[in-house]
Motif scaffolding. Sequence first.
Motif, mmCIF file in Angstrom:
data_model
loop_
_atom_site.group_PDB
_atom_site.id
_atom_site.type_symbol
_atom_site.label_atom_id
_atom_site.label_comp_id
_atom_site.label_asym_id
_atom_site.label_seq_id
_atom_site.Cartn_x
_atom_site.Cartn_y
_atom_site.Cartn_z
ATOM 1 N N LYS A 1 0.828 -1.207 0.000
ATOM 2 C CA LYS A 1 0.000 0.000 0.000
ATOM 3 C C LYS A 1 0.866 1.263 0.000
ATOM 4 N N SER A 2 0.304 2.341 -0.515
ATOM 5 C CA SER A 2 0.976 3.646 -0.524
ATOM 6 C C SER A 2 -0.019 4.721 -0.119
ATOM 7 N N ILE A 3 0.497 5.741 0.524
ATOM 8 C CA ILE A 3 -0.303 6.950 0.781
ATOM 9 C C ILE A 3 0.566 8.150 0.466
ATOM 10 N N ARG A 4 -0.082 9.237 0.061
ATOM 11 C CA ARG A 4 0.632 10.470 -0.253
ATOM 12 C C ARG A 4 -0.279 11.648 0.050
ATOM 13 N N PHE A 5 0.284 12.633 0.713
ATOM 14 C CA PHE A 5 -0.408 13.888 0.975
ATOM 15 C C PHE A 5 0.545 15.019 0.619
ATOM 16 N N ASP A 6 0.050 16.008 -0.102
ATOM 17 C CA ASP A 6 0.828 17.197 -0.443
ATOM 18 C C ASP A 6 0.485 18.316 0.535
ATOM 19 N N HIS A 7 1.446 19.231 0.745
ATOM 20 C CA HIS A 7 1.254 20.396 1.615
ATOM 21 C C HIS A 7 0.838 19.967 3.021
ATOM 22 N N VAL A 8 1.802 19.489 3.790
ATOM 23 C CA VAL A 8 1.516 18.946 5.112
ATOM 24 C C VAL A 8 2.173 19.804 6.188
ATOM 25 N N ALA A 9 1.364 20.229 7.155
ATOM 26 C CA ALA A 9 1.878 20.933 8.334
ATOM 27 C C ALA A 9 2.179 19.873 9.385
ATOM 28 N N SER A 10 3.346 19.979 10.024
ATOM 29 C CA SER A 10 3.814 18.943 10.935
ATOM 30 C C SER A 10 4.247 19.536 12.274
ATOM 31 N N PHE A 11 4.038 18.755 13.321
ATOM 32 C CA PHE A 11 4.484 19.124 14.664
ATOM 33 C C PHE A 11 5.000 17.864 15.344
ATOM 34 N N ARG A 12 6.299 17.832 15.660
ATOM 35 C CA ARG A 12 6.897 16.693 16.365
ATOM 36 C C ARG A 12 7.622 17.193 17.599
ATOM 37 N N LYS A 13 7.361 16.520 18.720
ATOM 38 C CA LYS A 13 7.958 16.953 19.976
ATOM 39 C C LYS A 13 7.856 15.830 21.000
ATOM 40 N N LYS A 14 8.771 15.829 21.969
ATOM 41 C CA LYS A 14 8.640 14.942 23.121
ATOM 42 C C LYS A 14 7.798 15.675 24.157
ATOM 43 N N ILE A 15 6.653 15.084 24.496
ATOM 44 C CA ILE A 15 5.733 15.722 25.444
ATOM 45 C C ILE A 15 5.133 14.682 26.385
ATOM 46 N N LYS A 16 4.769 15.154 27.561
ATOM 47 C CA LYS A 16 4.090 14.282 28.517
ATOM 48 C C LYS A 16 2.721 13.917 27.972
ATOM 49 N N GLN A 17 2.274 12.730 28.314
ATOM 50 C CA GLN A 17 0.987 12.264 27.817
ATOM 51 C C GLN A 17 -0.142 13.225 28.185
ATOM 52 N N SER A 18 -0.069 13.818 29.368
ATOM 53 C CA SER A 18 -1.123 14.742 29.809
ATOM 54 C C SER A 18 -1.120 16.056 29.026
ATOM 55 N N GLU A 19 -0.055 16.342 28.276
ATOM 56 C CA GLU A 19 0.052 17.593 27.526
ATOM 57 C C GLU A 19 -0.359 17.451 26.057
ATOM 58 N N VAL A 20 -0.673 16.234 25.606
ATOM 59 C CA VAL A 20 -0.944 15.988 24.195
ATOM 60 C C VAL A 20 -2.101 16.845 23.689
ATOM 61 N N ASP A 21 -3.230 16.844 24.387
ATOM 62 C CA ASP A 21 -4.401 17.596 23.914
ATOM 63 C C ASP A 21 -4.117 19.096 23.843
ATOM 64 N N ARG A 22 -3.411 19.628 24.837
ATOM 65 C CA ARG A 22 -3.091 21.058 24.840
ATOM 66 C C ARG A 22 -2.167 21.413 23.678
ATOM 67 N N GLU A 23 -1.125 20.605 23.466
ATOM 68 C CA GLU A 23 -0.176 20.859 22.377
ATOM 69 C C GLU A 23 -0.855 20.738 21.015
ATOM 70 N N LEU A 24 -1.714 19.731 20.864
ATOM 71 C CA LEU A 24 -2.439 19.561 19.609
ATOM 72 C C LEU A 24 -3.373 20.747 19.371
ATOM 73 N N GLY A 25 -4.026 21.222 20.420
ATOM 74 C CA GLY A 25 -4.894 22.397 20.303
ATOM 75 C C GLY A 25 -4.130 23.632 19.867
#
Length: 157
Positions: free
Chosen positions: A11-35
């Motif tokens: 299988k293959s997937i492709r998306f053009d024009h992607v905004a990305s956010f990668r970070k080491k964060i505490k599990q309790s901070e995921v929703d806030r960081e995603l927001g």
Amino acid sequence: MEQTIQIETGKSIRFDHVASFRKKIKQSEVDRELGQFVAILQGSGARRSGPMISATFGVENGQEEQVLDIEFMFPIDRQIDLPEPYKFKPVFQLVDAIHTRYAGNLQGLDRVFLELVNYINQNQMIQVSAGYKVSAQPPAGEEACFDVYIAVNQSIL
């Protein structure tokens, strides 16, 4: 009784024009960081043009709670400049991946990833990417639905 997942290969997937956010964060901070990430995208005027994509690259046991090395991505309608720690990727693409669709509660995803990794090992494949979850429309009565992909190398060593 748990259902057996259906695994597809090649299988293959492709998306053009992607905004990305990668970070080491505490599990309790995921929703806030995603927001915050979503707010940055909304403030840019860009519009989402595809599903949310996420991957967890590692999990560390912190003193109080788990710390996740996690990435969230959103396909958007155009190229934009993003402030650090956010990045713009012209293309996100996985090729020659194994794939399954999972619908159900989020706790079941751990079993799905384990089954995919076992499939890779049993078939002497080489895993070349993290597992990526792509949000999908859940069927009636289910709380969540994801397409799950792991890119593999078919080389025999």
